[in-house]
Design an enzyme around this catalytic site. Structure first.
Site, PDB file in Angstrom:
ATOM      1  N   SER A 183       0.830  -1.201   0.000  1.00 52.52           N
ATOM      2  CA  SER A 183       0.000   0.000   0.000  1.00 52.52           C
ATOM      3  C   SER A 183       0.873   1.263   0.000  1.00 52.52           C
ATOM      4  O   SER A 183       1.683   1.446  -0.904  1.00 52.52           O
ATOM      5  CB  SER A 183      -0.974  -0.037   1.185  1.00 52.52           C
ATOM      6  OG  SER A 183      -2.002   0.923   1.022  1.00 52.52           O
TER       7      SER A 183
ATOM      8  N   ASP B 219      -9.955  -4.320  -4.939  1.00 53.22           N
ATOM      9  CA  ASP B 219      -9.225  -3.146  -4.461  1.00 53.22           C
ATOM     10  C   ASP B 219      -9.577  -1.946  -5.342  1.00 53.22           C
ATOM     11  O   ASP B 219      -9.282  -1.946  -6.538  1.00 53.22           O
ATOM     12  CB  ASP B 219      -7.715  -3.418  -4.526  1.00 53.22           C
ATOM     13  CG  ASP B 219      -6.879  -2.270  -3.973  1.00 53.22           C
ATOM     14  OD1 ASP B 219      -7.455  -1.240  -3.575  1.00 53.22           O
ATOM     15  OD2 ASP B 219      -5.638  -2.411  -3.949  1.00 53.22           O
TER      16      ASP B 219
ATOM     17  N   HIS C 247      -8.047  -5.013  -0.603  1.00 52.91           N
ATOM     18  CA  HIS C 247      -6.846  -4.270  -0.236  1.00 52.91           C
ATOM     19  C   HIS C 247      -6.386  -4.679   1.168  1.00 52.91           C
ATOM     20  O   HIS C 247      -7.147  -4.640   2.120  1.00 52.91           O
ATOM     21  CB  HIS C 247      -7.134  -2.760  -0.254  1.00 52.91           C
ATOM     22  CG  HIS C 247      -5.890  -1.927  -0.177  1.00 52.91           C
ATOM     23  ND1 HIS C 247      -5.135  -1.635  -1.278  1.00 52.91           N
ATOM     24  CD2 HIS C 247      -5.268  -1.337   0.873  1.00 52.91           C
ATOM     25  CE1 HIS C 247      -4.095  -0.891  -0.924  1.00 52.91           C
ATOM     26  NE2 HIS C 247      -4.156  -0.709   0.387  1.00 52.91           N
TER      27      HIS C 247
END
Length: 332
Positions: A172, A273, A303
């Site tokens: 991320s 995501d 995610h």
């Protein structure tokens, strides 16, 4: 309201963990783009380092600069003979640049599994967080950590590190950070570190426009347009927008990397995501710049799935990273 094109099936345990995490983030996120750290800490359990092996891995903390809380946790598999030389994975944690830490329990579990199953030393970097410290503090911390590790003496360490087989990884926001640290490292001459690859797990990129996946994937775990907008505002100094090259890396203000000797990249994308379109643009941008990039897509992954070992894709990701590290390590 937009609907997801498929049904995301999650266990009750996973739903509970995701709901608790999301509640904590919402409760700690103030409308003025500051963070209530006291509230956040209640929903972000920490794990202590343990010289005594846990699941075959020992861990040790090392301070780089106490004035900016810059430190790392090093994970070493204990099943390896001390004469064996191990590749090194330098890992940057996610959390939208504003949340989580290197000793957050979920990242401790992830890094421990990477170290054990890949048979590598994993060094997880703790860097400064927004909004208390805005861009470019995180990138300065990341690169300073790299230089510090390059100059460290590991002679008396239980495992033998091979910094000539070094991989930069991140998830991320950490994936975004890893990209930019690698880009800066390409311009620097290290004494020992040789970067063999970049591992980007659902990297946090964006831009001013709304992509199809951001619009369609509403109500999925952890990520929403509202949350990412909040994170970018907390991260960016006044006067900068989401088309800044640090966010929209191949957008209108992109830095040309075609002439940069950028390492091979392993990129993970999840079908649930909302950031996936930005990640696929990153993939295309690397390809157009003449860089080697391997895209791995998990259609049913949300995610942050790699922080939950019970996720079906968790073991698949570990296996992919292991293969990538072994392949790139063998190249001269």
């Amino acid at each position: 309201m937009a609907e997801t094109p498929r049904t995301l099936r999650l266990s009750l345990k996973t739903r509970f963990l995701l709901a608790a995490h999301s509640f904590g983030i919402r409760a700690a996120s103030r409308s003025d783009h500051t963070v209530n750290r006291s509230v956040l800490n209640m929903f972000d359990p920490k794990a202590a380092a343990s010289a005594k092996p846990i699941d075959g891995v020992s861990s040790f903390d090392n301070t780089i600069d106490p004035t900016r809380n810059l430190w790392f946790r090093l994970y070493a598999p204990t099943s390896t003979a001390t004469t064996d030389s191990l590749p090194v994975i330098i890992f940057f944690h996610g959390g939208g640049f504003a949340f989580m830490a290197a000793n957050s329990k979920s990242f401790d579990v992830l890094c421990r599994r990477l170290a054990r199953e890949i048979n590598a030393v994993v060094i997880s970097i703790n860097y400064r967080l927004a909004p208390e410290y805005k861009y470019p503090c995180q990138y300065e911390d990341g690169f300073d950590a790299l230089k510090y590790i390059d100059g460290m003496a590991f002679e008396n360490f239980p495992a033998k590190l091979d910094l000539g087989r070094c991989f930069i990884a991140g998830d991320s926001a950490g994936g975004n950070l890893a990209h930019h640290v690698v880009l800066k490292a390409c311009e620097h001459t290290f004494s020992n570190i040789k970067i063999k690859g970049l591992v980007a797990m659902q990297p946090f990129f964006g831009g001013e426009e709304r992509t199809e996946s951001e619009i369609k994937l509403v109500g999925v775990p952890l990520i929403s347009v509202e949350r990412t907008d909040w994170m970018w505002k907390a991260f960016l100094p006044e006067g900068l927008d989401r088309n800044h090259s640090v966010i929209n890396v191949f957008g209108p203000n992109a830095v040309d990397i075609s002439g940069v000797k950028f390492p091979a990249t392993l990129l993970f994308v999840g079908g649930f995501d909302p950031l996936q379109d930005w990640q696929k643009r990153y993939h295309e941008g690397l390809k157009k710049s003449g860089k080697e990039v391997h895209l791995v897509e998990y259609p049913n992954a949300f995610h942050g799935f790699y922080c939950l070992p019970e996720s079906p894709e968790f073991s698949l990701l570990i296996s992919e990273v292991k293969s990538f590290v072994q392949k790139q390590s063998s190249l001269t």
